[in-house]
Motif scaffolding. Structure first.
Motif, PDB file in Angstrom:
ATOM      1  N   LEU A 352       0.830  -1.212   0.000  1.00 37.78           N
ATOM      2  CA  LEU A 352       0.000   0.000   0.000  1.00 37.78           C
ATOM      3  C   LEU A 352       0.861   1.259   0.000  1.00 37.78           C
ATOM      4  O   LEU A 352       0.497   2.268  -0.625  1.00 37.78           O
ATOM      5  N   THR A 353       2.011   1.198   0.675  1.00 36.76           N
ATOM      6  CA  THR A 353       2.936   2.333   0.682  1.00 36.76           C
ATOM      7  C   THR A 353       3.437   2.613  -0.728  1.00 36.76           C
ATOM      8  O   THR A 353       3.549   3.774  -1.145  1.00 36.76           O
ATOM      9  N   ARG A 354       3.727   1.547  -1.481  1.00 37.03           N
ATOM     10  CA  ARG A 354       4.155   1.724  -2.873  1.00 37.03           C
ATOM     11  C   ARG A 354       3.075   2.437  -3.683  1.00 37.03           C
ATOM     12  O   ARG A 354       3.362   3.353  -4.472  1.00 37.03           O
ATOM     13  N   GLN A 355       1.834   2.005  -3.516  1.00 36.92           N
ATOM     14  CA  GLN A 355       0.746   2.625  -4.274  1.00 36.92           C
ATOM     15  C   GLN A 355       0.650   4.118  -3.981  1.00 36.92           C
ATOM     16  O   GLN A 355       0.539   4.941  -4.909  1.00 36.92           O
ATOM     17  N   TRP A 356       0.684   4.463  -2.709  1.00 36.64           N
ATOM     18  CA  TRP A 356       0.615   5.887  -2.347  1.00 36.64           C
ATOM     19  C   TRP A 356       1.825   6.647  -2.877  1.00 36.64           C
ATOM     20  O   TRP A 356       1.678   7.731  -3.466  1.00 36.64           O
ATOM     21  N   PHE A 357       3.022   6.113  -2.678  1.00 42.54           N
ATOM     22  CA  PHE A 357       4.251   6.799  -3.069  1.00 42.54           C
ATOM     23  C   PHE A 357       4.248   7.134  -4.557  1.00 42.54           C
ATOM     24  O   PHE A 357       4.463   8.285  -4.958  1.00 42.54           O
ATOM     25  N   TRP A 358       4.012   6.101  -5.404  1.00 38.86           N
ATOM     26  CA  TRP A 358       4.110   6.326  -6.840  1.00 38.86           C
ATOM     27  C   TRP A 358       2.983   7.213  -7.350  1.00 38.86           C
ATOM     28  O   TRP A 358       3.196   8.058  -8.233  1.00 38.86           O
ATOM     29  N   ARG A 359       1.799   7.038  -6.797  1.00 38.89           N
ATOM     30  CA  ARG A 359       0.689   7.885  -7.237  1.00 38.89           C
ATOM     31  C   ARG A 359       0.911   9.336  -6.811  1.00 38.89           C
ATOM     32  O   ARG A 359       0.617  10.270  -7.576  1.00 38.89           O
ATOM     33  N   ALA A 360       1.429   9.556  -5.606  1.00 40.12           N
ATOM     34  CA  ALA A 360       1.698  10.917  -5.144  1.00 40.12           C
ATOM     35  C   ALA A 360       2.782  11.569  -5.988  1.00 40.12           C
ATOM     36  O   ALA A 360       2.703  12.761  -6.311  1.00 40.12           O
ATOM     37  N   ALA A 361       3.798  10.777  -6.379  1.00 42.03           N
ATOM     38  CA  ALA A 361       4.910  11.325  -7.157  1.00 42.03           C
ATOM     39  C   ALA A 361       4.489  11.619  -8.595  1.00 42.03           C
ATOM     40  O   ALA A 361       4.677  12.729  -9.104  1.00 42.03           O
ATOM     41  N   PHE A 362       3.918  10.626  -9.275  1.00 44.67           N
ATOM     42  CA  PHE A 362       3.552  10.816 -10.674  1.00 44.67           C
ATOM     43  C   PHE A 362       2.295  11.671 -10.830  1.00 44.67           C
ATOM     44  O   PHE A 362       2.114  12.343 -11.844  1.00 44.67           O
ATOM     45  N   GLY A 363       1.421  11.657  -9.824  1.00 48.88           N
ATOM     46  CA  GLY A 363       0.220  12.481  -9.871  1.00 48.88           C
ATOM     47  C   GLY A 363       0.426  13.881  -9.336  1.00 48.88           C
ATOM     48  O   GLY A 363      -0.520  14.681  -9.291  1.00 48.88           O
ATOM     49  N   GLU A 364       1.669  14.194  -8.904  1.00 49.22           N
ATOM     50  CA  GLU A 364       2.048  15.522  -8.388  1.00 49.22           C
ATOM     51  C   GLU A 364       1.115  15.963  -7.252  1.00 49.22           C
ATOM     52  O   GLU A 364       0.664  17.098  -7.192  1.00 49.22           O
ATOM     53  N   ARG A 365       0.880  15.057  -6.325  1.00 49.15           N
ATOM     54  CA  ARG A 365      -0.084  15.310  -5.255  1.00 49.15           C
ATOM     55  C   ARG A 365       0.308  16.492  -4.379  1.00 49.15           C
ATOM     56  O   ARG A 365      -0.552  17.254  -3.939  1.00 49.15           O
ATOM     57  N   TYR A 366       1.589  16.670  -4.111  1.00 49.87           N
ATOM     58  CA  TYR A 366       2.004  17.702  -3.159  1.00 49.87           C
ATOM     59  C   TYR A 366       2.617  18.929  -3.859  1.00 49.87           C
ATOM     60  O   TYR A 366       3.334  19.711  -3.237  1.00 49.87           O
ATOM     61  N   LYS A 367       2.300  19.061  -5.152  1.00 49.10           N
ATOM     62  CA  LYS A 367       2.799  20.224  -5.893  1.00 49.10           C
ATOM     63  C   LYS A 367       2.144  21.500  -5.386  1.00 49.10           C
ATOM     64  O   LYS A 367       2.766  22.561  -5.337  1.00 49.10           O
ATOM     65  N   VAL A 368       0.880  21.418  -5.049  1.00 47.19           N
ATOM     66  CA  VAL A 368       0.154  22.554  -4.479  1.00 47.19           C
ATOM     67  C   VAL A 368      -0.585  22.062  -3.238  1.00 47.19           C
ATOM     68  O   VAL A 368      -0.651  20.880  -2.972  1.00 47.19           O
ATOM     69  N   GLY A 369      -1.137  22.974  -2.475  1.00 50.07           N
ATOM     70  CA  GLY A 369      -1.912  22.591  -1.296  1.00 50.07           C
ATOM     71  C   GLY A 369      -1.283  23.063  -0.001  1.00 50.07           C
ATOM     72  O   GLY A 369      -1.980  23.382   0.956  1.00 50.07           O
ATOM     73  N   GLY A 370       0.054  23.076   0.037  1.00 47.20           N
ATOM     74  CA  GLY A 370       0.738  23.635   1.193  1.00 47.20           C
ATOM     75  C   GLY A 370       0.609  22.826   2.470  1.00 47.20           C
ATOM     76  O   GLY A 370       0.234  21.649   2.470  1.00 47.20           O
ATOM     77  N   GLU A 371       0.912  23.489   3.579  1.00 50.94           N
ATOM     78  CA  GLU A 371       1.004  22.816   4.871  1.00 50.94           C
ATOM     79  C   GLU A 371      -0.339  22.263   5.345  1.00 50.94           C
ATOM     80  O   GLU A 371      -0.382  21.217   6.011  1.00 50.94           O
ATOM     81  N   ASN A 372      -1.432  22.926   5.012  1.00 46.12           N
ATOM     82  CA  ASN A 372      -2.746  22.416   5.418  1.00 46.12           C
ATOM     83  C   ASN A 372      -3.046  21.088   4.732  1.00 46.12           C
ATOM     84  O   ASN A 372      -3.541  20.144   5.359  1.00 46.12           O
ATOM     85  N   PHE A 373      -2.741  21.032   3.446  1.00 43.40           N
ATOM     86  CA  PHE A 373      -2.998  19.818   2.670  1.00 43.40           C
ATOM     87  C   PHE A 373      -2.159  18.652   3.194  1.00 43.40           C
ATOM     88  O   PHE A 373      -2.663  17.541   3.399  1.00 43.40           O
ATOM     89  N   VAL A 374      -0.870  18.910   3.425  1.00 43.70           N
ATOM     90  CA  VAL A 374       0.021  17.855   3.927  1.00 43.70           C
ATOM     91  C   VAL A 374      -0.405  17.436   5.332  1.00 43.70           C
ATOM     92  O   VAL A 374      -0.385  16.235   5.659  1.00 43.70           O
ATOM     93  N   SER A 375      -0.791  18.387   6.160  1.00 44.46           N
ATOM     94  CA  SER A 375      -1.230  18.062   7.524  1.00 44.46           C
ATOM     95  C   SER A 375      -2.430  17.117   7.492  1.00 44.46           C
ATOM     96  O   SER A 375      -2.501  16.160   8.272  1.00 44.46           O
ATOM     97  N   ASN A 376      -3.367  17.373   6.602  1.00 48.60           N
ATOM     98  CA  ASN A 376      -4.529  16.487   6.473  1.00 48.60           C
ATOM     99  C   ASN A 376      -4.119  15.102   5.984  1.00 48.60           C
ATOM    100  O   ASN A 376      -4.696  14.087   6.378  1.00 48.60           O
TER     101      ASN A 376
END
Length: 554
Positions: A352-376
């Motif tokens: 499951l960690t692999r799924q999250w990692f690759w999707r977050a990286a290739f899907g640019e999940r943390y490109k925007v959103g800032g500290e509130n988004f990451v905190s959630n």
């Protein structure tokens, strides 16, 4: 003559001023202060330089121009002070010499802006004549300021005598013996009058919290120095028994043997906050100050162990051997949060960690959103990895084959970094000889010699193809020797030769590089666009596998 070297456009200053005034109404005091009063305040310990300020960096001509501006009653900018009962870590020196030891005052004025100017003023006018450090004379004949020479002429007045009555009288008496004594005396009196009467505008912020001061400093600070939350935390938590810098260095040193000792201090602070508070929001970070010494020690140890497990996972599962190849800081912070709560991941949790990692990286999940988004996401990712709650699709989707045809390669962009890690996950073999490429060497730091454009850019320019010469899918991992072999060769020539040299192994070697198999693709006749379309499909299929948590062959 000096114009304020720290000046800004009036419109910009006006906007900053009213932003600050609106947020801090009733707690701002504006006045003008004599130079002598500022020097007295420094010597008494009422005015101090916080540790987060940059060191003295002015060159001689800047300092001399400042003094010349004062002598001519030109404006030199204002000082910004923060008057507070907070006890911050401070510099014990100004410029090149130590300040006298002083008792803590209630309250203290900390210099937020104007440190360089104040340093020049104190160094030239406030220090003792025998002190080391930057010292200046005023040549009464040439009527100019000079750095203190090795041997003084009678007409050269050391500015450090300015506010010392006895020394000033002795100098005045001495120049009377000069044939031009009357003229020199008149010039000296004019100089002394200019410095004695000169007043600097001083803006004082009264009793604002650390949280309120940080954004004000960033807006007003004319040096362009960014005051970070980490800097403030270091200053605000310091005492003789505790220095946050030392504690963070303990974590960084623990990570050093694993190649991650260069972790950013801000990242460590966010990890501490995530572990302790379950958030990395800036206003929450400051609450770490309230922890007792034993509590923060436990937090440091917990975070250190969690980060060690984090970098172990990053290196073993994703072939990340330095921070340069981590798509987002948020990934490390979130993994640290997870590992602070569980020491070991089961095989399914790793999947499951692999799924999250690759999707977050290739899907640019943390490109925007800032500290509130990451905190959630701290709790969202934890629930997904540990409890299996939610869907992997919630964390992003990889690019399609069509999208890969337009993604440019940039070493500092998340998708490019993730793409390189995807290449490493294929256990690539060198195209020139079939030998396995060691990802620990190739990915220990970004090294252009370990990567190459399959269709070299120089070759593409020769054939008139310039717009798509730096696509991600035109990049291949290759050993340095192979890089030199390829150079700017025509791929129709060098890839055909590689195919021939590898003989029966060619399909396997090309496949490990996510390249079309020579048995299915004619490199001797294919053009660039045909190659891109074929490879985009292969890359897309493999990245889809990664995003499902699978590392199987193709």
């Amino acid at each position: 003559m000096m114009v304020d070297v720290f000046s800004r456009p009036k419109k910009f200053l006006h906007q900053e001023w009213w932003t600050m005034k609106k947020n801090s109404a009733g707690r701002i005091n504006t006045e003008v202060e004599l130079i002598s009063n500022l020097i007295t305040g420094i010597n008494k310990g009422e005015i101090k330089i916080p540790k987060f300020q940059r060191p003295f960096v002015w060159k001689d001509d800047q300092a001399l121009n400042l003094l010349d501006s004062v002598a001519n009653n030109y404006p030199v900018g204002s000082l910004l002070l923060w008057r507070t009962k907070e006890k911050l870590l401070v510099e014990r020196n100004i410029g090149e010499f130590n300040l006298p030891a002083t008792d803590d005052m209630e309250p203290t004025d900390y210099v937020l802006d104007g440190q360089q100017r104040l340093t020049v003023i104190y160094s030239c006018l406030g220090a003792k004549e025998t002190d080391a450090g930057f010292a200046v004379v005023y040549d009464l004949e040439a009527e100019k300021f000079l750095r203190l020479p090795d041997s003084l002429k009678l007409c050269q007045f050391p500015l450090r005598k300015m506010f010392n009555t006895t020394q000033l009288l002795n100098f005045r008496a001495a120049i009377q013996t000069d044939p031009k004594g009357a003229v020199l005396q008149e010039r000296l009196d004019t100089l002394i009058g200019a410095f004695s009467d000169y007043r600097l505008p001083v803006v004082t912020l009264k009793n604002l919290s650390v949280e309120e001061v940080c954004p004000i400093f960033e807006r007003i600070n004319s040096s362009g120095t960014k005051l970070s939350t980490y800097d403030l935390m270091v200053a605000a938590t310091w005492n003789k028994d505790f220095d946050l810098n030392d504690e963070v260095d303990e974590i960084r040193q623990a990570l050093e043997p694993k190649g991650f000792g260069d972790i950013d201090r801000e990242t460590v602070l966010k990890c501490l906050s995530a572990v302790q508070l379950g958030t990395i929001k800036e206003q929450s970070l400051m609450s770490l100050r309230s922890l007792r010494k034993d509590e923060i020690k436990r937090l440091i140890n917990t975070t250190k162990e969690a980060l060690l497990r984090t970098v172990d996972l990053l290196s073993t599962e994703f072939k990340i051997y330095s921070w340069e190849f981590l798509s987002y800081e948020a990934i490390a912070v979130i993994l640290c949060y997870v590992y602070a709560r569980i020491n070991h991941l089961s095989p399914n949790q790793v999947h499951l960690t692999r799924q999250w990692f690759w999707r977050a990286a290739f899907g640019e999940r943390y490109k925007v959103g800032g500290e509130n988004f990451v905190s959630n996401d701290l709790k969202n990712v934890y629930s997904f990895i540990i409890d299996g709650l939610g869907s992997a699709a919630d964390f992003g989707k990889p690019p399609t084959a069509k999208e890969w045809l337009s993604i440019a390669f940039r070493s500092n962009v998340s998708r490019s970094r993730a793409y390189i890690l995807a290449l490493a996950a294929r256990h690539p073999r060198n195209l020139t000889n079939g030998a396995y490429i060691d990802p620990a060497i190739a990915l220990s730091a970004y090294n252009k010699k370990q990567f190459h454009h399959i269709y070299p850019r120089a070759h593409l320019r020769r054939i008139g193809e310039k717009t798509n010469d730096n696509l991600v899918i035109n990049i291949c991992m290759i050993a340095a020797a192979g890089n030199n072999f390829i150079s700017d060769s025509d791929p129709k020539v060098y890839l055909t030769k590689c195919q021939a040299d590898l003989a029966g192994k060619a399909d396997d070697v090309f496949s490990t590089n996510l390249l079309p198999k020579p048995s299915e693709f004619d490199y001797s006749s294919a053009n660039y666009n045909e190659f891109l379309n074929a490879r985009a499909q292969l890359v897309s299929e493999f990245v889809d596998q990664l995003c499902e948590g699978n590392y199987g062959g193709m």
